[in-house]
Motif scaffolding. Structure first.
Motif, short mmCIF file in Angstrom:
data_model
loop_
_atom_site.label_atom_id
_atom_site.label_comp_id
_atom_site.label_asym_id
_atom_site.label_seq_id
_atom_site.Cartn_x
_atom_site.Cartn_y
_atom_site.Cartn_z
N ILE A 1 1.71 9.08 9.14
CA ILE A 1 2.90 9.03 9.99
C ILE A 1 3.00 10.35 10.74
CG2 ILE A 1 5.39 8.71 10.06
CD1 ILE A 1 5.05 7.21 7.33
N ILE A 2 2.70 10.30 12.03
CA ILE A 2 2.68 11.50 12.85
C ILE A 2 4.03 11.69 13.54
CG2 ILE A 2 1.53 12.68 14.76
CD1 ILE A 2 -0.95 11.02 14.02
N GLY A 3 4.71 10.61 13.86
CA GLY A 3 6.02 10.68 14.51
C GLY A 3 7.13 10.70 13.47
N HIS A 4 8.28 10.20 13.87
CA HIS A 4 9.45 10.21 12.99
C HIS A 4 9.30 9.28 11.80
CE1 HIS A 4 11.88 12.81 15.47
NE2 HIS A 4 11.45 12.14 16.52
N GLY A 5 8.74 8.09 12.04
CA GLY A 5 8.62 7.13 10.95
C GLY A 5 9.99 6.67 10.46
N LEU A 6 9.99 5.95 9.38
CA LEU A 6 11.22 5.45 8.77
C LEU A 6 11.15 5.70 7.28
CD1 LEU A 6 11.22 2.01 10.60
CD2 LEU A 6 12.76 3.90 11.08
N GLU A 7 12.32 5.86 6.66
CA GLU A 7 12.37 6.11 5.22
C GLU A 7 13.43 5.22 4.59
OE1 GLU A 7 13.05 9.81 2.09
OE2 GLU A 7 13.23 10.16 4.23
N ALA A 8 13.08 4.61 3.48
CA ALA A 8 14.03 3.80 2.71
C ALA A 8 13.63 3.88 1.24
CB ALA A 8 14.02 2.35 3.18
N ASN A 9 14.60 4.09 0.38
CA ASN A 9 14.35 4.13 -1.06
C ASN A 9 13.25 5.13 -1.42
OD1 ASN A 9 16.28 2.02 -1.35
ND2 ASN A 9 14.69 0.55 -0.83
N LYS B 1 10.68 5.97 0.17
CA LYS B 1 9.36 5.56 0.63
C LYS B 1 9.31 5.68 2.14
CE LYS B 1 8.65 2.44 -3.20
NZ LYS B 1 8.53 1.05 -3.63
N PHE B 2 8.14 6.03 2.67
CA PHE B 2 7.96 6.23 4.10
C PHE B 2 7.19 5.07 4.72
CE2 PHE B 2 8.54 10.49 2.46
CZ PHE B 2 9.46 11.02 3.36
N TYR B 3 7.61 4.68 5.93
CA TYR B 3 6.98 3.62 6.69
C TYR B 3 6.72 4.12 8.10
CZ TYR B 3 8.90 0.94 2.85
OH TYR B 3 9.22 0.49 1.59
N CYS B 4 5.61 3.68 8.69
CA CYS B 4 5.29 4.12 10.05
C CYS B 4 6.15 3.40 11.09
CB CYS B 4 3.81 3.93 10.34
SG CYS B 4 3.26 2.21 10.32
N CYS B 5 6.64 2.19 10.75
CA CYS B 5 7.40 1.41 11.72
C CYS B 5 8.26 0.37 10.99
CB CYS B 5 6.47 0.70 12.70
SG CYS B 5 5.36 -0.49 11.90
N ASP B 6 9.15 -0.25 11.74
CA ASP B 6 10.03 -1.28 11.20
C ASP B 6 9.23 -2.47 10.67
OD1 ASP B 6 12.57 -2.65 10.75
OD2 ASP B 6 12.01 -3.85 12.50
N HIS B 7 8.16 -2.83 11.37
CA HIS B 7 7.34 -3.97 10.94
C HIS B 7 6.83 -3.76 9.51
CE1 HIS B 7 4.24 -7.08 11.02
NE2 HIS B 7 3.41 -6.15 10.55
N CYS B 8 6.27 -2.58 9.24
CA CYS B 8 5.76 -2.30 7.90
C CYS B 8 6.87 -2.27 6.86
CB CYS B 8 4.98 -0.99 7.90
SG CYS B 8 3.33 -1.13 8.64
N ALA B 9 8.02 -1.73 7.23
CA ALA B 9 9.16 -1.72 6.31
C ALA B 9 9.58 -3.14 5.96
CB ALA B 9 10.33 -0.95 6.91
N GLU B 10 9.70 -4.00 6.97
CA GLU B 10 10.09 -5.39 6.73
C GLU B 10 9.05 -6.13 5.90
OE1 GLU B 10 11.29 -7.51 10.21
OE2 GLU B 10 13.07 -6.24 10.49
N LYS B 11 7.77 -5.90 6.16
CA LYS B 11 6.72 -6.54 5.38
C LYS B 11 6.76 -6.11 3.91
CE LYS B 11 4.54 -9.17 8.26
NZ LYS B 11 4.40 -10.60 8.05
N SER B 12 7.36 -4.95 3.65
CA SER B 12 7.50 -4.45 2.29
C SER B 12 8.84 -4.84 1.67
CB SER B 12 7.37 -2.92 2.27
OG SER B 12 6.06 -2.55 2.67
N GLY B 13 9.63 -5.66 2.42
CA GLY B 13 10.89 -6.16 1.89
C GLY B 13 12.12 -5.35 2.23
N VAL B 14 11.95 -4.32 3.07
CA VAL B 14 13.09 -3.49 3.45
C VAL B 14 13.78 -4.12 4.66
CG1 VAL B 14 13.81 -1.21 4.25
CG2 VAL B 14 11.96 -1.41 2.59
#
Length: 77
Positions: free
Chosen positions: A47-55, A57-70
């Motif tokens: 993750i070179i940019g801002h990315g996303l964080e939930a619980n 855990k870090f995600y590169c984008c919303d798509h990856c977060a959603e695929k992980s159940g976030v």
């Protein structure tokens, strides 16, 4: 000259990065990213940019977060 933390290259234009109180020496931004950038827990890309964080855990984008159940994260608001 200083040796790169990631690849070990001795380079006269190396640079230092201080992260969490620890000093790292690199010969390129590529090596710095490889050593210090967080990794997406879904696709494993750096993750070179801002990315996303939930619980914590870090995600590169919303798509990856959603695929992980976030739910509820968005790349752009």
């Amino acid at each position: 000259m200083a040796s790169c933390h990631t690849c070990g290259n001795d380079y006269d234009k190396s640079f230092d990065v201080v992260h969490s109180g620890k000093k790292f020496t690199f010969d390129s931004f590529e090596c710095a990213i490889q050593a210090l950038a967080p990794t997406c827990v879904h696709c494993s890309c750096r993750i070179i940019g801002h990315g996303l964080e939930a619980n914590d855990k870090f995600y590169c984008c919303d798509h990856c977060a959603e695929k992980s159940g976030v739910k509820g994260l968005r790349d752009r608001i």
